[in-house]
Motif scaffolding. Structure first.
Motif, mmCIF file in Angstrom:
data_model
loop_
_atom_site.group_PDB
_atom_site.id
_atom_site.type_symbol
_atom_site.label_atom_id
_atom_site.label_comp_id
_atom_site.label_asym_id
_atom_site.label_seq_id
_atom_site.Cartn_x
_atom_site.Cartn_y
_atom_site.Cartn_z
ATOM 1 N N VAL A 199 0.975 -1.193 -0.155
ATOM 2 C CA VAL A 199 -0.026 0.004 0.048
ATOM 3 C C VAL A 199 0.838 1.292 0.038
ATOM 4 N N TRP A 200 1.925 1.280 0.834
ATOM 5 C CA TRP A 200 2.782 2.337 0.780
ATOM 6 C C TRP A 200 3.508 2.584 -0.187
ATOM 7 N N GLY A 201 4.005 1.575 -0.942
ATOM 8 C CA GLY A 201 4.482 1.765 -2.457
ATOM 9 C C GLY A 201 3.629 2.343 -3.241
ATOM 10 N N PHE A 202 2.574 1.785 -3.604
ATOM 11 C CA PHE A 202 1.651 2.570 -4.485
ATOM 12 C C PHE A 202 1.330 4.035 -4.132
ATOM 13 N N LEU A 203 1.241 4.454 -2.499
ATOM 14 C CA LEU A 203 1.173 5.640 -2.053
ATOM 15 C C LEU A 203 2.249 6.623 -2.551
ATOM 16 N N GLU A 204 3.434 5.949 -2.508
ATOM 17 C CA GLU A 204 4.551 6.660 -3.075
ATOM 18 C C GLU A 204 4.800 6.991 -4.505
ATOM 19 N N PHE A 259 1.915 6.885 -6.722
ATOM 20 C CA PHE A 259 0.797 7.594 -7.261
ATOM 21 C C PHE A 259 0.194 8.980 -6.540
ATOM 22 N N ALA A 260 0.601 9.004 -5.211
ATOM 23 C CA ALA A 260 0.116 10.082 -4.582
ATOM 24 C C ALA A 260 1.306 10.816 -3.762
ATOM 25 N N ASN A 261 2.421 10.650 -4.124
ATOM 26 C CA ASN A 261 3.622 11.540 -3.702
ATOM 27 C C ASN A 261 3.890 11.531 -2.340
ATOM 28 N N ALA A 262 3.650 10.236 -1.427
ATOM 29 C CA ALA A 262 3.594 10.078 -0.142
ATOM 30 C C ALA A 262 5.149 9.981 -0.113
ATOM 31 N N PRO A 263 5.642 10.579 1.109
ATOM 32 C CA PRO A 263 7.130 10.440 1.334
ATOM 33 C C PRO A 263 7.684 9.065 1.329
ATOM 34 N N HIS A 264 8.882 9.027 0.967
ATOM 35 C CA HIS A 264 9.398 7.683 0.855
ATOM 36 C C HIS A 264 10.033 7.042 2.320
ATOM 37 N N VAL A 265 9.718 5.675 2.528
ATOM 38 C CA VAL A 265 10.083 5.098 3.742
ATOM 39 C C VAL A 265 10.929 4.020 3.380
ATOM 40 N N SER A 266 11.865 3.851 4.168
ATOM 41 C CA SER A 266 12.923 3.039 4.064
ATOM 42 C C SER A 266 12.544 1.314 4.260
ATOM 43 N N THR A 267 13.047 0.635 3.108
ATOM 44 C CA THR A 267 12.539 -0.731 3.239
ATOM 45 C C THR A 267 12.818 -1.615 4.430
ATOM 46 N N PHE A 268 13.807 -1.020 5.069
ATOM 47 C CA PHE A 268 14.127 -1.636 6.559
ATOM 48 C C PHE A 268 12.899 -1.920 7.404
ATOM 49 N N TYR A 269 11.947 -0.870 7.226
ATOM 50 C CA TYR A 269 10.708 -1.083 7.761
ATOM 51 C C TYR A 269 9.855 -2.037 7.722
ATOM 52 N N VAL A 270 9.996 -2.985 6.525
ATOM 53 C CA VAL A 270 9.233 -4.140 6.248
ATOM 54 C C VAL A 270 9.543 -5.115 7.536
ATOM 55 N N TYR A 271 10.608 -5.138 7.750
ATOM 56 C CA TYR A 271 11.418 -6.252 8.869
ATOM 57 C C TYR A 271 10.628 -5.811 10.277
ATOM 58 N N VAL A 272 10.629 -4.468 10.234
ATOM 59 C CA VAL A 272 9.946 -3.746 11.625
ATOM 60 C C VAL A 272 8.445 -4.107 11.503
ATOM 61 N N PHE A 273 7.962 -3.980 10.429
ATOM 62 C CA PHE A 273 6.267 -4.178 10.356
ATOM 63 C C PHE A 273 6.120 -5.810 10.455
ATOM 64 N N PHE A 274 6.957 -6.623 10.049
ATOM 65 C CA PHE A 274 6.830 -7.899 10.275
ATOM 66 C C PHE A 274 6.797 -8.491 11.665
ATOM 67 N N TRP A 275 7.487 -7.931 12.515
ATOM 68 C CA TRP A 275 7.865 -8.260 14.132
ATOM 69 C C TRP A 275 6.524 -7.573 14.494
ATOM 70 N N ILE A 276 5.975 -6.498 14.218
ATOM 71 C CA ILE A 276 5.116 -5.899 14.877
ATOM 72 C C ILE A 276 3.643 -6.529 14.523
ATOM 73 N N PHE A 277 3.475 -7.183 13.140
ATOM 74 C CA PHE A 277 2.249 -7.841 12.880
ATOM 75 C C PHE A 277 2.191 -9.232 13.843
ATOM 76 N N MET A 278 3.502 -9.928 13.665
ATOM 77 C CA MET A 278 3.466 -11.165 14.382
ATOM 78 C C MET A 278 3.161 -11.257 15.861
ATOM 79 N N GLY A 279 3.795 -9.982 16.700
ATOM 80 C CA GLY A 279 3.615 -9.714 17.910
ATOM 81 C C GLY A 279 1.953 -9.488 18.184
ATOM 82 N N ILE A 280 1.350 -8.701 17.429
ATOM 83 C CA ILE A 280 -0.113 -8.455 17.665
ATOM 84 C C ILE A 280 -0.926 -9.799 17.224
ATOM 85 N N ALA A 281 -0.304 -10.483 16.389
ATOM 86 C CA ALA A 281 -1.209 -11.625 15.922
ATOM 87 C C ALA A 281 -1.138 -12.611 17.009
#
Length: 134
Positions: free
Chosen positions: A96-101, A103-125
């Motif tokens: 989703v963020w890739g498409f926002l970047e 098509f909608a000029n959203a600010p770039h977010v480092s791909t490192f955060y995919v790792y962080v999001f993985f652990w966050i969602f895993m911990g929530i689940a």
């Protein structure tokens, strides 16, 4: 709900993960300090940039070892299901963020955060998956 591992494999997981994360913090400090104070060039830039990623990759290896060593099928199942939710959540957010970047000029977010999001969602689940079996 318990917060400590009850199996031998779980304890080995903690004993492996803790030093791996300590090395990550050390390598991250070394890389950040070096870029800020030494302003490296050439090949050393790549070595320093990769340095903090190595223990994070190691943490994934530690999880894989835990899955392979865990004899409790229930605990292994909880972890695998949590990882699937973690992968799915991380992929969904990054897509989703890739498409926002794009098509909608959203600010770039480092791909490192995919790792962080993985652990966050895993911990929530994990607690929700456990509740399903109670």
């Amino acid at each position: 709900m318990q917060c400590y591992p009850t199996t031998k494999a779980g304890r080995r997981y903690v004993y492996r993960l803790a030093p791996t994360m300590a090395v990550y913090v050390l390598f991250l400090f070394i890389a950040q300090w070096s870029f800020h104070h030494l302003h490296p060039t050439g090949l050393i830039v790549y070595v320093l940039a990769i340095l903090p990623a190595l223990p994070l990759i190691g943490s994934l290896v530690v999880v894989g070892l835990y899955i392979a060593e865990e004899s409790d099928e229930f605990e292994r199942s909880i972890l695998v299901q949590s990882m699937l939710w973690g992968f799915g959540g991380a992929l969904a957010v990054s897509t989703v963020w890739g498409f926002l970047e794009d098509f909608a000029n959203a600010p770039h977010v480092s791909t490192f955060y995919v790792y962080v999001f993985f652990w966050i969602f895993m911990g929530i689940a994990q607690p929700f998956i456990r509740m399903r079996y109670q």
